[in-house]
Design an enzyme around this catalytic site. Structure first.
Site, mmCIF file in Angstrom:
data_model
loop_
_atom_site.group_PDB
_atom_site.id
_atom_site.type_symbol
_atom_site.label_atom_id
_atom_site.label_comp_id
_atom_site.label_asym_id
_atom_site.label_seq_id
_atom_site.Cartn_x
_atom_site.Cartn_y
_atom_site.Cartn_z
ATOM 1 N N HIS A 150 0.905 -1.278 -0.024
ATOM 2 C CA HIS A 150 -0.005 -0.051 -0.066
ATOM 3 C C HIS A 150 0.929 1.224 0.079
ATOM 4 O O HIS A 150 1.242 1.752 1.060
ATOM 5 C CB HIS A 150 -0.745 -0.229 1.266
ATOM 6 C CG HIS A 150 -1.856 1.076 1.468
ATOM 7 N ND1 HIS A 150 -3.204 0.782 1.118
ATOM 8 C CD2 HIS A 150 -1.852 2.437 1.482
ATOM 9 C CE1 HIS A 150 -3.747 1.707 1.524
ATOM 10 N NE2 HIS A 150 -2.960 2.878 1.637
ATOM 11 N N HIS A 152 1.896 5.050 -0.939
ATOM 12 C CA HIS A 152 1.381 6.453 -1.139
ATOM 13 C C HIS A 152 2.846 7.181 -1.968
ATOM 14 O O HIS A 152 3.734 6.719 -1.891
ATOM 15 C CB HIS A 152 1.187 7.157 0.118
ATOM 16 C CG HIS A 152 0.002 6.704 0.588
ATOM 17 N ND1 HIS A 152 -1.084 7.779 0.779
ATOM 18 C CD2 HIS A 152 -0.412 5.716 1.306
ATOM 19 C CE1 HIS A 152 -2.085 7.292 1.427
ATOM 20 N NE2 HIS A 152 -1.690 6.101 1.685
ATOM 21 N N CYS A 183 -2.845 11.296 3.756
ATOM 22 C CA CYS A 183 -2.805 10.917 5.273
ATOM 23 C C CYS A 183 -2.890 12.174 5.987
ATOM 24 O O CYS A 183 -2.065 13.154 5.871
ATOM 25 C CB CYS A 183 -1.511 10.333 5.589
ATOM 26 S SG CYS A 183 -1.165 9.978 7.136
ATOM 27 N N ASN A 192 -2.894 7.216 -2.227
ATOM 28 C CA ASN A 192 -2.248 6.005 -2.677
ATOM 29 C C ASN A 192 -1.964 6.358 -4.116
ATOM 30 O O ASN A 192 -2.187 6.880 -4.622
ATOM 31 C CB ASN A 192 -3.122 4.999 -2.268
ATOM 32 C CG ASN A 192 -2.468 4.002 -2.215
ATOM 33 O OD1 ASN A 192 -1.425 3.676 -2.400
ATOM 34 N ND2 ASN A 192 -3.211 2.810 -1.694
#
Length: 245
Positions: A150, A152, A183, A192
């Site tokens: 995952h 970013h 975030c 992401n």
């Protein structure tokens, strides 16, 4: 969508698509179960400081909160539980994160029964080097087939980091259409990895995804037009053939 769909709290479910619900504790799990969820997710962190800011408890305390969720999931017909680990390479409060700190959380989630654990570079500071150092240790504890990444894209490293994960046998990648999201605990942290860019790269590697890129681009353009913001996907910005229909 035809007769093969069912309504899940306003969402028209399509066969073959998973609709996981984030459940940080047992109360959340019970609410998800009541709503008809068939898969849930728990989220921890490799950083105590980040965990305290995010869910008001340490990483170890968060793990203990997950145990009743996993037990309840097994009790109620084996509902699938996916685990997430945030800040696997860097934290906005603690800086660089030790790979062994990541292993500790990943291993605990795996042993509790999470079928898959997503490794999150939450603030997008990872590089191929830091990803390799982290994965070198994590894959010793948990098989690659039980892992996802995952990434970013804050520093433009998401695709590079995903490419590294493929070398370790990881075949599940979290992404967000047109790179939407972010975030709240890290200044400047972008969303992401853009799904369009990930799919374009994977297809270029000859990997089958089952995703029709041009239709995905159309979805991204439609969402961004509704939000009144540009797409964060370079593929979406460049592609000439897709429409928003």
């Amino acid at each position: 969508m035809g007769d093969n769909t069912e309504v899940f709290r306003g969402i028209r479910k399509v066969p073959g698509i998973s609709y996981p619900v984030l459940t940080p504790n047992l109360k959340g799990f019970e609410s998800a179960l009541e709503a008809g969820a068939e898969e849930v997710a728990v989220f921890g962190a490799a950083s105590d400081a980040f965990s305290l800011k995010n869910v008001n408890c340490t990483a170890a305390e968060a793990i203990e909160r997950f145990r009743p969720v996993l037990k309840a999931a097994q009790k109620h017909g084996g509902i699938r539980v996916r685990g997430y680990v945030s800040t696997v390479v860097g934290c906005p409060y603690e800086g660089a994160i030790s790979p062994l700190a990541v292993v500790k959380v990943v291993e605990a989630l795996h042993k509790m029964g999470c079928y898959e654990i997503s490794l999150g570079d939450t603030i997008g500071v990872g590089t191929p080097g830091s990803m390799r150092r982290m994965l070198d240790e994590v894959v010793k504890a948990v098989p690659p087939e039980n892992l996802a990444v995952h990434c970013h894209d804050t520093y433009g490293q998401a695709l590079s980091n995903i490419l590294v994960s493929l070398d370790y046998g990881i075949r599940v990648v979290d992404a967000s259409v047109s790179g939407l999201g972010g975030c709240p605990y890290a200044r400047g942290a972008s969303g992401n990895a853009a799904t369009e860019d990930v799919i374009y790269m994977l297809h270029g590697l000859g990997l089958e995804t089952g995703v029709q890129l041009e239709k995905l681009i159309g979805v991204g353009r439609y969402i961004c037009s509704q939000l009144g913001r540009p797409s964060e996907s370079k593929v979406n910005r460049t592609w000439k053939g897709a429409t928003t229909s």
